[in-house]
Design an enzyme around this catalytic site. Structure first.
Site, PDB file in Angstrom:
ATOM      1  N   CYS A  41       0.811  -1.224   0.000  1.00  0.00           N
ATOM      2  CA  CYS A  41       0.000   0.000   0.000  1.00  0.00           C
ATOM      3  C   CYS A  41       0.842   1.272   0.000  1.00  0.00           C
ATOM      4  CB  CYS A  41      -0.926   0.022   1.210  1.00  0.00           C
ATOM      5  SG  CYS A  41      -1.794  -1.517   1.516  1.00  0.00           S
ATOM      6  N   HIS A  73      -8.881   2.992  -2.910  1.00  0.00           N
ATOM      7  CA  HIS A  73      -7.476   2.782  -2.534  1.00  0.00           C
ATOM      8  C   HIS A  73      -6.798   1.929  -3.602  1.00  0.00           C
ATOM      9  CE1 HIS A  73      -3.888   1.705  -0.480  1.00  0.00           C
ATOM     10  NE2 HIS A  73      -4.357   0.778   0.333  1.00  0.00           N
ATOM     11  N   CYS A  86      -1.131   2.884   6.355  1.00  0.00           N
ATOM     12  CA  CYS A  86      -0.791   1.539   6.814  1.00  0.00           C
ATOM     13  C   CYS A  86      -0.420   0.693   5.604  1.00  0.00           C
ATOM     14  CB  CYS A  86      -1.956   0.918   7.576  1.00  0.00           C
ATOM     15  SG  CYS A  86      -3.455   0.673   6.607  1.00  0.00           S
TER      16      CYS A  86
END
EC number: 2.3.1.16
Length: 387
Positions: A91, A343, A373
Protein backbone atom coordinates in the site's frame (compact mmCIF):
# COMPACT_ATOMS: atom_id res chain seq x y z
CA UNK A 1 22.66 17.84 1.81
CA UNK A 2 20.29 18.98 -0.93
CA UNK A 3 16.78 20.15 -0.05
CA UNK A 4 14.09 18.08 -1.79
CA UNK A 5 11.04 19.93 -3.10
CA UNK A 6 7.76 19.00 -4.73
CA UNK A 7 7.27 21.16 -7.81
CA UNK A 8 3.99 19.67 -9.01
CA UNK A 9 1.55 16.91 -8.08
CA UNK A 10 -1.40 15.53 -10.03
CA UNK A 11 -3.65 12.49 -10.29
CA UNK A 12 -6.25 10.87 -12.46
CA UNK A 13 -9.85 10.69 -11.34
CA UNK A 14 -10.57 7.57 -9.31
CA UNK A 15 -12.59 5.11 -11.39
CA UNK A 16 -14.73 2.28 -10.10
CA UNK A 17 -13.02 -1.06 -10.53
CA UNK A 18 -16.17 -2.94 -11.51
CA UNK A 19 -17.36 -1.65 -14.87
CA UNK A 20 -16.02 1.83 -14.20
CA UNK A 21 -14.69 4.64 -16.34
CA UNK A 22 -11.31 2.99 -16.91
CA UNK A 23 -12.56 -0.52 -17.69
CA UNK A 24 -11.09 -0.20 -21.19
CA UNK A 25 -8.00 1.80 -20.18
CA UNK A 26 -4.79 0.04 -19.20
CA UNK A 27 -2.67 0.85 -16.17
CA UNK A 28 0.27 1.83 -18.38
CA UNK A 29 -1.90 4.38 -20.17
CA UNK A 30 -3.09 5.95 -16.92
CA UNK A 31 0.55 6.24 -15.86
CA UNK A 32 1.83 7.56 -19.18
CA UNK A 33 -0.94 10.16 -19.26
CA UNK A 34 0.27 11.63 -15.97
CA UNK A 35 3.93 11.51 -16.99
CA UNK A 36 3.12 13.47 -20.14
CA UNK A 37 0.93 15.89 -18.21
CA UNK A 38 3.58 16.69 -15.60
CA UNK A 39 6.15 17.42 -18.28
CA UNK A 40 3.69 19.54 -20.27
CA UNK A 41 2.78 21.55 -17.15
CA UNK A 42 6.44 22.24 -16.40
CA UNK A 43 8.06 22.98 -19.78
CA UNK A 44 11.13 24.56 -18.18
CA UNK A 45 12.28 21.04 -17.36
CA UNK A 46 13.30 19.06 -20.42
CA UNK A 47 12.27 15.42 -20.24
CA UNK A 48 15.81 14.36 -21.09
CA UNK A 49 17.00 16.10 -17.90
CA UNK A 50 15.10 13.67 -15.69
CA UNK A 51 17.47 11.49 -13.71
CA UNK A 52 15.01 8.68 -12.97
CA UNK A 53 11.37 7.67 -12.69
CA UNK A 54 10.13 5.86 -9.57
CA UNK A 55 6.67 4.34 -9.93
CA UNK A 56 4.74 2.39 -7.31
CA UNK A 57 2.67 -0.66 -8.17
CA UNK A 58 1.67 -3.65 -6.04
CA UNK A 59 0.33 -6.33 -8.37
CA UNK A 60 3.23 -6.40 -10.81
CA UNK A 61 1.81 -8.91 -13.26
CA UNK A 62 -0.27 -8.92 -16.45
CA UNK A 63 -0.47 -5.32 -17.75
CA UNK A 64 1.23 -4.09 -14.57
CA UNK A 65 4.16 -6.45 -14.88
CA UNK A 66 7.62 -6.33 -16.43
CA UNK A 67 8.50 -2.94 -14.92
CA UNK A 68 5.40 -0.86 -15.61
CA UNK A 69 7.39 2.28 -14.81
CA UNK A 70 9.54 1.77 -17.90
CA UNK A 71 6.64 0.64 -20.08
CA UNK A 72 4.65 3.76 -19.18
CA UNK A 73 7.66 6.01 -19.75
CA UNK A 74 8.11 4.55 -23.22
CA UNK A 75 4.42 5.10 -23.96
CA UNK A 76 4.77 8.69 -22.74
CA UNK A 77 7.69 9.18 -25.16
CA UNK A 78 10.06 10.06 -22.37
CA UNK A 79 13.57 9.92 -23.91
CA UNK A 80 15.06 6.44 -23.84
CA UNK A 81 18.03 7.76 -21.87
CA UNK A 82 15.81 8.30 -18.80
CA UNK A 83 15.66 5.16 -16.62
CA UNK A 84 12.61 3.98 -14.69
CA UNK A 85 11.97 1.54 -11.87
CA UNK A 86 8.84 0.05 -10.32
CA UNK A 87 8.65 0.15 -6.52
CA UNK A 88 6.67 -2.21 -4.29
CA UNK A 89 5.99 -1.65 -0.61
CA UNK A 90 2.40 -2.82 -0.98
CA UNK A 91 0.00 0.00 0.00
CA UNK A 92 2.92 2.38 0.58
CA UNK A 93 4.48 1.84 -2.84
CA UNK A 94 4.14 5.31 -4.35
CA UNK A 95 5.09 7.00 -1.09
CA UNK A 96 8.12 4.74 -1.05
CA UNK A 97 8.80 5.89 -4.62
CA UNK A 98 8.84 9.45 -3.30
CA UNK A 99 11.21 8.47 -0.49
CA UNK A 100 13.57 6.70 -2.90
CA UNK A 101 13.71 9.70 -5.22
CA UNK A 102 14.12 12.10 -2.28
CA UNK A 103 17.14 10.20 -0.98
CA UNK A 104 18.74 10.21 -4.42
CA UNK A 105 18.32 13.98 -4.56
CA UNK A 106 19.52 14.49 -0.98
CA UNK A 107 22.76 12.69 -1.73
CA UNK A 108 23.33 14.54 -4.99
CA UNK A 109 22.83 11.47 -7.18
CA UNK A 110 19.81 13.07 -8.87
CA UNK A 111 18.38 16.53 -9.47
CA UNK A 112 14.96 15.82 -10.97
CA UNK A 113 12.71 12.75 -10.83
CA UNK A 114 9.18 11.79 -11.70
CA UNK A 115 7.53 9.75 -8.97
CA UNK A 116 4.09 8.24 -8.67
CA UNK A 117 2.14 5.05 -8.80
CA UNK A 118 -0.77 3.19 -10.30
CA UNK A 119 -3.09 0.31 -9.64
CA UNK A 120 -5.84 -0.98 -11.92
CA UNK A 121 -7.73 -3.16 -9.48
CA UNK A 122 -10.37 -3.90 -12.09
CA UNK A 123 -7.88 -5.48 -14.49
CA UNK A 124 -5.49 -6.97 -11.91
CA UNK A 125 -7.40 -7.86 -8.72
CA UNK A 126 -5.69 -7.51 -5.36
CA UNK A 127 -5.77 -11.27 -4.77
CA UNK A 128 -4.54 -12.27 -8.23
CA UNK A 129 -1.86 -14.95 -7.96
CA UNK A 130 -1.34 -14.47 -4.22
CA UNK A 131 0.28 -17.58 -2.72
CA UNK A 132 1.48 -17.11 0.85
CA UNK A 133 4.14 -19.49 2.11
CA UNK A 134 2.42 -21.99 4.44
CA UNK A 135 5.32 -21.67 6.87
CA UNK A 136 4.33 -18.07 7.65
CA UNK A 137 1.68 -19.43 9.99
CA UNK A 138 4.47 -20.48 12.37
CA UNK A 139 5.44 -16.86 12.87
CA UNK A 140 2.26 -14.85 12.40
CA UNK A 141 -1.47 -15.47 12.65
CA UNK A 142 -3.05 -16.89 9.51
CA UNK A 143 -5.56 -14.05 9.55
CA UNK A 144 -2.72 -11.50 9.37
CA UNK A 145 -2.90 -11.82 5.59
CA UNK A 146 -6.60 -10.95 5.61
CA UNK A 147 -6.75 -7.18 5.83
CA UNK A 148 -10.37 -7.02 6.92
CA UNK A 149 -9.74 -9.27 9.90
CA UNK A 150 -6.77 -7.18 11.00
CA UNK A 151 -9.13 -4.19 10.99
CA UNK A 152 -11.60 -6.16 13.11
CA UNK A 153 -8.79 -6.87 15.58
CA UNK A 154 -7.90 -3.17 15.86
CA UNK A 155 -11.53 -2.23 16.40
CA UNK A 156 -11.84 -4.68 19.29
CA UNK A 157 -8.55 -3.64 20.86
CA UNK A 158 -9.41 0.07 20.76
CA UNK A 159 -13.14 0.00 21.44
CA UNK A 160 -14.15 1.25 18.00
CA UNK A 161 -17.88 0.56 17.65
CA UNK A 162 -19.87 -0.16 14.52
CA UNK A 163 -21.56 3.23 14.90
CA UNK A 164 -18.21 5.04 15.04
CA UNK A 165 -17.09 3.27 11.88
CA UNK A 166 -20.30 4.05 10.01
CA UNK A 167 -20.14 7.70 11.06
CA UNK A 168 -16.56 8.02 9.82
CA UNK A 169 -17.43 6.30 6.52
CA UNK A 170 -20.39 8.60 5.94
CA UNK A 171 -18.12 11.57 6.70
CA UNK A 172 -15.61 10.41 4.10
CA UNK A 173 -18.23 10.36 1.33
CA UNK A 174 -19.76 13.66 2.44
CA UNK A 175 -16.37 15.39 2.56
CA UNK A 176 -15.26 13.98 -0.80
CA UNK A 177 -18.53 14.99 -2.45
CA UNK A 178 -18.34 18.48 -0.96
CA UNK A 179 -14.77 18.79 -2.27
CA UNK A 180 -15.95 17.69 -5.70
CA UNK A 181 -18.83 20.16 -5.74
CA UNK A 182 -16.69 23.06 -4.55
CA UNK A 183 -13.91 22.39 -7.07
CA UNK A 184 -11.37 21.54 -4.36
CA UNK A 185 -10.04 18.65 -6.46
CA UNK A 186 -9.77 20.71 -9.64
CA UNK A 187 -6.11 21.59 -9.12
CA UNK A 188 -5.06 17.96 -8.70
CA UNK A 189 -7.23 15.99 -11.14
CA UNK A 190 -6.04 15.74 -14.74
CA UNK A 191 -8.98 14.98 -17.07
CA UNK A 192 -8.49 11.45 -18.29
CA UNK A 193 -10.10 9.52 -21.12
CA UNK A 194 -12.46 6.68 -20.28
CA UNK A 195 -15.87 5.28 -21.14
CA UNK A 196 -19.24 6.10 -19.63
CA UNK A 197 -21.93 3.55 -18.77
CA UNK A 198 -23.05 3.48 -22.42
CA UNK A 199 -19.54 2.85 -23.68
CA UNK A 200 -19.08 6.37 -25.03
CA UNK A 201 -15.54 7.69 -24.89
CA UNK A 202 -15.32 10.85 -22.78
CA UNK A 203 -12.98 12.84 -20.59
CA UNK A 204 -13.52 12.29 -16.86
CA UNK A 205 -12.60 15.07 -14.46
CA UNK A 206 -14.28 13.75 -11.30
CA UNK A 207 -14.03 10.73 -9.02
CA UNK A 208 -16.83 8.35 -9.91
CA UNK A 209 -16.29 6.22 -6.79
CA UNK A 210 -17.87 8.70 -4.37
CA UNK A 211 -21.39 7.85 -3.20
CA UNK A 212 -22.93 11.17 -2.11
CA UNK A 213 -26.13 9.46 -1.00
CA UNK A 214 -24.29 7.57 1.76
CA UNK A 215 -25.84 7.90 5.22
CA UNK A 216 -25.26 6.24 8.57
CA UNK A 217 -28.73 4.74 8.29
CA UNK A 218 -27.91 3.08 4.98
CA UNK A 219 -24.52 1.88 6.23
CA UNK A 220 -26.18 0.35 9.30
CA UNK A 221 -28.06 -2.10 7.07
CA UNK A 222 -24.88 -3.67 5.67
CA UNK A 223 -23.70 -7.03 6.95
CA UNK A 224 -20.17 -7.57 8.29
CA UNK A 225 -17.88 -8.33 5.37
CA UNK A 226 -15.09 -10.30 7.06
CA UNK A 227 -16.39 -11.72 10.35
CA UNK A 228 -20.03 -12.65 9.76
CA UNK A 229 -20.66 -13.73 13.36
CA UNK A 230 -19.37 -10.87 15.49
CA UNK A 231 -17.75 -8.44 13.06
CA UNK A 232 -18.29 -4.71 12.73
CA UNK A 233 -16.37 -3.95 9.52
CA UNK A 234 -18.55 -3.75 6.40
CA UNK A 235 -17.94 -3.02 2.75
CA UNK A 236 -19.28 0.46 3.45
CA UNK A 237 -16.65 1.23 6.07
CA UNK A 238 -13.81 -0.22 3.97
CA UNK A 239 -11.84 1.50 1.23
CA UNK A 240 -13.51 1.24 -2.14
CA UNK A 241 -12.01 -0.76 -4.99
CA UNK A 242 -10.87 1.73 -7.60
CA UNK A 243 -8.52 2.31 -10.52
CA UNK A 244 -6.21 5.30 -10.70
CA UNK A 245 -2.76 6.85 -10.83
CA UNK A 246 -0.98 9.78 -9.19
CA UNK A 247 2.31 11.52 -9.94
CA UNK A 248 4.68 14.16 -8.60
CA UNK A 249 7.61 16.14 -9.97
CA UNK A 250 10.37 16.03 -7.36
CA UNK A 251 13.55 18.10 -7.63
CA UNK A 252 16.40 19.57 -5.68
CA UNK A 253 15.46 23.06 -4.55
CA UNK A 254 18.51 24.51 -6.26
CA UNK A 255 17.63 22.97 -9.64
CA UNK A 256 13.99 24.04 -9.38
CA UNK A 257 14.95 27.64 -8.71
CA UNK A 258 17.60 27.53 -11.42
CA UNK A 259 14.86 26.59 -13.91
CA UNK A 260 12.41 29.13 -12.55
CA UNK A 261 10.05 26.46 -11.23
CA UNK A 262 8.27 27.38 -8.01
CA UNK A 263 8.49 24.67 -5.33
CA UNK A 264 5.21 23.90 -3.58
CA UNK A 265 6.68 22.13 -0.55
CA UNK A 266 9.81 20.57 0.88
CA UNK A 267 10.11 16.99 2.05
CA UNK A 268 10.88 17.69 5.71
CA UNK A 269 11.19 14.08 6.90
CA UNK A 270 10.37 10.48 6.00
CA UNK A 271 9.83 7.30 8.01
CA UNK A 272 8.96 3.64 7.56
CA UNK A 273 8.25 1.34 10.51
CA UNK A 274 7.21 -2.28 10.97
CA UNK A 275 4.49 -3.54 13.30
CA UNK A 276 2.67 -6.78 14.16
CA UNK A 277 1.03 -8.08 10.94
CA UNK A 278 -2.11 -8.92 12.94
CA UNK A 279 -2.67 -5.19 13.46
CA UNK A 280 -1.13 -4.02 10.20
CA UNK A 281 -3.41 -0.99 10.16
CA UNK A 282 -1.68 0.47 13.22
CA UNK A 283 1.51 1.19 11.25
CA UNK A 284 0.77 4.92 10.75
CA UNK A 285 1.14 5.54 14.49
CA UNK A 286 4.82 4.57 14.92
CA UNK A 287 5.65 5.80 11.40
CA UNK A 288 4.13 9.23 12.06
CA UNK A 289 5.81 9.51 15.44
CA UNK A 290 9.19 8.69 13.91
CA UNK A 291 8.70 11.13 11.02
CA UNK A 292 7.72 13.87 13.48
CA UNK A 293 10.76 13.12 15.63
CA UNK A 294 13.05 13.34 12.60
CA UNK A 295 11.47 16.67 11.66
CA UNK A 296 11.82 18.03 15.19
CA UNK A 297 8.06 18.50 15.38
CA UNK A 298 5.07 17.25 17.34
CA UNK A 299 1.58 16.32 16.16
CA UNK A 300 0.34 19.73 17.34
CA UNK A 301 2.65 21.42 14.81
CA UNK A 302 0.93 19.72 11.88
CA UNK A 303 -1.80 21.80 10.27
CA UNK A 304 -3.30 19.09 8.06
CA UNK A 305 -3.09 15.30 8.02
CA UNK A 306 -3.84 12.88 5.19
CA UNK A 307 -4.22 9.38 6.60
CA UNK A 308 -5.13 6.61 4.20
CA UNK A 309 -8.53 5.16 5.05
CA UNK A 310 -8.01 1.46 4.52
CA UNK A 311 -10.87 0.84 6.96
CA UNK A 312 -12.69 3.11 9.38
CA UNK A 313 -11.88 0.48 12.02
CA UNK A 314 -8.20 0.95 11.21
CA UNK A 315 -7.84 4.71 10.90
CA UNK A 316 -9.80 5.56 14.06
CA UNK A 317 -7.36 3.76 16.41
CA UNK A 318 -4.50 5.58 14.67
CA UNK A 319 -6.21 8.93 15.11
CA UNK A 320 -6.86 8.09 18.77
CA UNK A 321 -3.29 7.08 19.57
CA UNK A 322 -1.87 10.12 17.80
CA UNK A 323 -4.01 12.25 20.12
CA UNK A 324 -6.13 13.69 17.33
CA UNK A 325 -9.67 12.50 18.09
CA UNK A 326 -10.78 16.00 19.05
CA UNK A 327 -9.32 17.48 15.86
CA UNK A 328 -10.72 15.18 13.20
CA UNK A 329 -12.92 17.82 11.58
CA UNK A 330 -10.20 20.49 11.71
CA UNK A 331 -7.17 18.53 10.54
CA UNK A 332 -7.80 15.02 9.19
CA UNK A 333 -8.80 14.00 5.65
CA UNK A 334 -10.68 17.23 5.07
CA UNK A 335 -11.58 16.19 1.51
CA UNK A 336 -12.59 12.66 2.45
CA UNK A 337 -10.38 9.65 1.90
CA UNK A 338 -10.07 6.16 0.53
CA UNK A 339 -13.43 4.99 1.88
CA UNK A 340 -15.00 7.40 -0.62
CA UNK A 341 -12.27 7.69 -3.26
CA UNK A 342 -10.92 4.16 -3.20
CA UNK A 343 -7.48 2.78 -2.53
CA UNK A 344 -5.72 1.80 -5.79
CA UNK A 345 -2.85 0.20 -3.93
CA UNK A 346 0.19 1.45 -5.82
CA UNK A 347 -1.33 4.88 -6.39
CA UNK A 348 -2.51 5.88 -2.93
CA UNK A 349 0.71 7.20 -1.38
CA UNK A 350 1.17 9.77 -4.13
CA UNK A 351 -2.58 10.44 -4.19
CA UNK A 352 -2.86 11.37 -0.51
CA UNK A 353 0.35 13.42 -0.75
CA UNK A 354 -1.06 15.32 -3.72
CA UNK A 355 -4.31 16.03 -1.89
CA UNK A 356 -2.34 17.07 1.19
CA UNK A 357 -0.27 19.63 -0.72
CA UNK A 358 -3.42 21.26 -2.06
CA UNK A 359 -5.01 21.34 1.39
CA UNK A 360 -1.86 22.87 2.89
CA UNK A 361 -2.03 25.66 0.33
CA UNK A 362 -5.76 26.20 0.74
CA UNK A 363 -5.55 26.24 4.53
CA UNK A 364 -2.29 28.23 4.49
CA UNK A 365 -0.53 25.90 6.94
CA UNK A 366 3.21 25.35 7.20
CA UNK A 367 3.36 21.62 7.90
CA UNK A 368 1.39 18.62 6.66
CA UNK A 369 1.78 14.90 7.27
CA UNK A 370 0.74 12.03 4.98
CA UNK A 371 0.72 8.49 6.32
CA UNK A 372 -0.64 5.07 5.53
CA UNK A 373 -0.79 1.54 6.81
CA UNK A 374 0.74 -1.29 4.81
CA UNK A 375 -0.40 -4.89 4.52
CA UNK A 376 1.52 -7.45 6.62
CA UNK A 377 2.46 -4.86 9.19
CA UNK A 378 4.22 -1.65 8.15
CA UNK A 379 3.56 2.06 8.26
CA UNK A 380 4.97 4.88 6.16
CA UNK A 381 4.84 8.64 6.71
CA UNK A 382 6.10 11.87 5.15
CA UNK A 383 6.20 15.35 6.65
CA UNK A 384 5.91 18.20 4.12
CA UNK A 385 6.74 21.86 4.71
CA UNK A 386 5.36 24.70 2.62
CA UNK A 387 8.00 26.72 0.83
Amino acid sequence: MEQVVIVDAIRTPMGRSKGGAFRNVRAEDLSAHLMRSLLARNPALEAAALDDIYWGCVQQTLEQGFNIARNAALLAEVPHSVPAVTVNRLCGSSMQALHDAARMIMTGDAQACLVGGVEHMGHVPMSHGVDFHPGLSRNVAKAAGMMGLTAEMLARMHGISREMQDAFAARSHARAWAATQSGAFKNEIIPTGGHDADGVLKQFNYDEVIRPETTMEALATLRPAFDPVSGTVTAGSSSALSDGAAAMLVMSESRARELGLKPRARVRSMAVVGCDPSIMGYGPVPASKLALKKAGLSASDIGVFEMNEAFAAQILPCIKDLGLMEQIDEKINLNGGAIALGHPLGCSGARISTTLLNLMERKDVQFGLATMCIGLGQGIATVFERV
